[in-house]
Design a protein around this motif. Structure first.
Motif, PDB file in Angstrom:
ATOM      1  N   ARG A  95       8.390  12.977 -14.919  1.00 30.89           N
ATOM      2  CA  ARG A  95       8.905  13.503 -15.282  1.00 30.89           C
ATOM      3  C   ARG A  95      10.051  14.567 -14.810  1.00 30.89           C
ATOM      4  O   ARG A  95      10.622  14.780 -15.215  1.00 30.89           O
ATOM      5  N   ASP A  96       9.936  14.162 -12.992  1.00 32.97           N
ATOM      6  CA  ASP A  96      11.189  15.341 -12.677  1.00 32.97           C
ATOM      7  C   ASP A  96      12.725  13.665 -12.829  1.00 32.97           C
ATOM      8  O   ASP A  96      13.698  14.596 -12.196  1.00 32.97           O
ATOM      9  N   LEU A  97      12.007  12.849 -12.981  1.00 35.05           N
ATOM     10  CA  LEU A  97      12.764  11.866 -12.848  1.00 35.05           C
ATOM     11  C   LEU A  97      13.303  11.449 -14.439  1.00 35.05           C
ATOM     12  O   LEU A  97      14.532  10.279 -14.604  1.00 35.05           O
ATOM     13  N   GLN A  98      12.333  11.860 -15.428  1.00 31.72           N
ATOM     14  CA  GLN A  98      13.382  11.210 -16.969  1.00 31.72           C
ATOM     15  C   GLN A  98      14.251  12.490 -17.359  1.00 31.72           C
ATOM     16  O   GLN A  98      14.212  13.569 -16.524  1.00 31.72           O
TER      17      GLN A  98
ATOM     18  N   ARG B  81       0.826  -1.288   0.121  1.00 34.35           N
ATOM     19  CA  ARG B  81       0.348   0.070   0.255  1.00 34.35           C
ATOM     20  C   ARG B  81       1.096   1.256  -0.162  1.00 34.35           C
ATOM     21  O   ARG B  81       0.945   2.296  -0.455  1.00 34.35           O
ATOM     22  N   ALA B  82       1.714   0.925   0.988  1.00 33.56           N
ATOM     23  CA  ALA B  82       3.282   2.179   0.432  1.00 33.56           C
ATOM     24  C   ALA B  82       3.799   2.437  -0.365  1.00 33.56           C
ATOM     25  O   ALA B  82       3.599   3.246  -1.125  1.00 33.56           O
ATOM     26  N   ALA B  83       4.108   0.849  -1.302  1.00 31.09           N
ATOM     27  CA  ALA B  83       5.064   1.932  -2.508  1.00 31.09           C
ATOM     28  C   ALA B  83       3.272   2.200  -3.331  1.00 31.09           C
ATOM     29  O   ALA B  83       3.943   3.261  -3.969  1.00 31.09           O
TER      30      ALA B  83
ATOM     31  N   THR C 175      14.376   5.571 -16.722  1.00 28.41           N
ATOM     32  CA  THR C 175      13.420   6.459 -16.470  1.00 28.41           C
ATOM     33  C   THR C 175      12.166   5.362 -15.234  1.00 28.41           C
ATOM     34  O   THR C 175      12.138   5.802 -14.241  1.00 28.41           O
ATOM     35  N   CYS C 176      11.730   4.449 -16.333  1.00 30.47           N
ATOM     36  CA  CYS C 176      11.116   3.611 -15.763  1.00 30.47           C
ATOM     37  C   CYS C 176      11.612   2.832 -15.031  1.00 30.47           C
ATOM     38  O   CYS C 176      10.931   2.483 -13.217  1.00 30.47           O
ATOM     39  N   GLN C 177      13.139   2.586 -14.441  1.00 23.95           N
ATOM     40  CA  GLN C 177      13.379   2.475 -12.787  1.00 23.95           C
ATOM     41  C   GLN C 177      13.655   3.049 -12.062  1.00 23.95           C
ATOM     42  O   GLN C 177      13.005   2.721 -10.663  1.00 23.95           O
TER      43      GLN C 177
ATOM     44  N   HIS D 129      10.513   2.856 -10.346  1.00 26.54           N
ATOM     45  CA  HIS D 129      10.242   2.281  -9.564  1.00 26.54           C
ATOM     46  C   HIS D 129      10.750   1.620  -8.308  1.00 26.54           C
ATOM     47  O   HIS D 129      10.384   1.869  -6.837  1.00 26.54           O
ATOM     48  N   ASP D 130      12.358   2.572  -8.107  1.00 26.33           N
ATOM     49  CA  ASP D 130      12.613   2.853  -6.782  1.00 26.33           C
ATOM     50  C   ASP D 130      11.821   4.417  -5.983  1.00 26.33           C
ATOM     51  O   ASP D 130      12.261   3.415  -4.907  1.00 26.33           O
ATOM     52  N   HIS D 131      11.377   4.899  -6.476  1.00 24.79           N
ATOM     53  CA  HIS D 131      11.531   5.886  -6.487  1.00 24.79           C
ATOM     54  C   HIS D 131       9.879   5.775  -5.196  1.00 24.79           C
ATOM     55  O   HIS D 131       9.064   5.576  -4.220  1.00 24.79           O
TER      56      HIS D 131
END
Length: 264
Positions: free
Chosen positions: A246-249, A154-156, A227-229, A232-234
């Motif tokens: 977009r902040d991660l791309q 739920r947190a993820a 970006t997809c990785q 997931h990590d976030h």
């Protein structure tokens, strides 16, 4: 200094081909495997899509064709070391049984001239396989989110900042769909089925991108995978400063997609 024997010259010729393709090569390297040490005629290493590749090359400067037993030995060495590919070079050909043993395995039977002709396609196959392997692992990482405890899951999911699904809801199914689509694009590229269609993370808003060549496809897939990785990590380790994907791309991907879209 006495001249090199013919077999050593042959190894050097093979090593030069792989070096010319950008591999880091060594001759007569001893590598420890799970069951023991192995003396390899030529080793070729290259990092592709962030993944280190190791190819083992055996050079048979013989006057007779290579039998299947030698191919079986190479297959065993490749497996014991955990190498990505194996190659056997011979200018005198191979027995029919050798080709049957190598069929559908990660060992290629070739010669200097044949490999020179097919070297570019071998390198393309390496690049595609490396990217596809990373995409496959990332897809499994997203699937493994369901193995978390209910509280952790739920947190993820509450930390998901990726693009919405087709219904406009926040869902990592949107990312896993892109991963699947990128793998399909690589498969089409591997078999020369152009044009290939690329689904950017924001493709619902901006439409599909048509890609006509591999040198255009690989960079955008590698950057999108990154970006997809990060999405997931976030989900597992959120950064409060990140509001959406977009902040991660990477900025270079944003610029590249904008350039491609203007051209189309």
């Amino acid at each position: 200094m006495p001249p090199k024997p013919a077999w050593a010259e042959y190894q050097d010729d093979v090593a030069k081909i792989f070096s010319g393709l950008g591999f880091r090569v060594r001759t007569n390297e001893r590598i420890q495997g799970a069951r023991g040490g192995h003396d390899i005629d030529v080793t070729a290493r290259m990092k592709v899509a962030g993944v280190e590749q190791l190819w083992l090359i055996e050079c048979k400067r013989w006057t007779r064709s290579v039998p299947k037993e030698r191919v079986l030995t190479l297959l065993g060495v490749v497996a014991d070391i955990g190498a990505d590919r194996g190659f056997m070079f011979s200018e005198s050909g191979y027995q029919a049984g050798a080709f049957r043993v190598a069929a559908n395995m990660n060992v290629t039977l070739t010669s200097l001239e044949d490999f020179r002709v097919n070297a570019a396609s071998e390198l393309v196959d390496l690049q595609i396989r490396a990217l596809d392997s990373k995409l496959e692992r990332l897809a499994r990482a997203y699937e493994s989110l369901w193995d978390l405890s209910e509280e952790e899951r739920r947190a993820a999911f509450s930390n998901y900042v990726g693009p919405p699904d087709i219904a406009g809801r926040p869902s990592c199914a949107s990312v896993t769909a892109r991963i699947s689509q990128m793998r399909e694009a690589l498969e089409s590229a591997r078999y020369g089925k152009w044009p290939v269609y690329y689904y950017a993370l924001d493709h619902d808003d901006r439409g599909l991108i048509t890609v006509l060549a591999l040198d255009g496809l690989l960079p955008i897939i590698e950057l999108t995978l990154d970006t997809c990785q990060k999405i997931h990590d976030h989900m597992l380790n959120p950064d409060p400063s990140v509001e959406n994907w977009r902040d991660l791309q990477a900025p270079e991907l944003t610029e590249l997609l904008a350039l491609i879209r203007r051209g189309q």
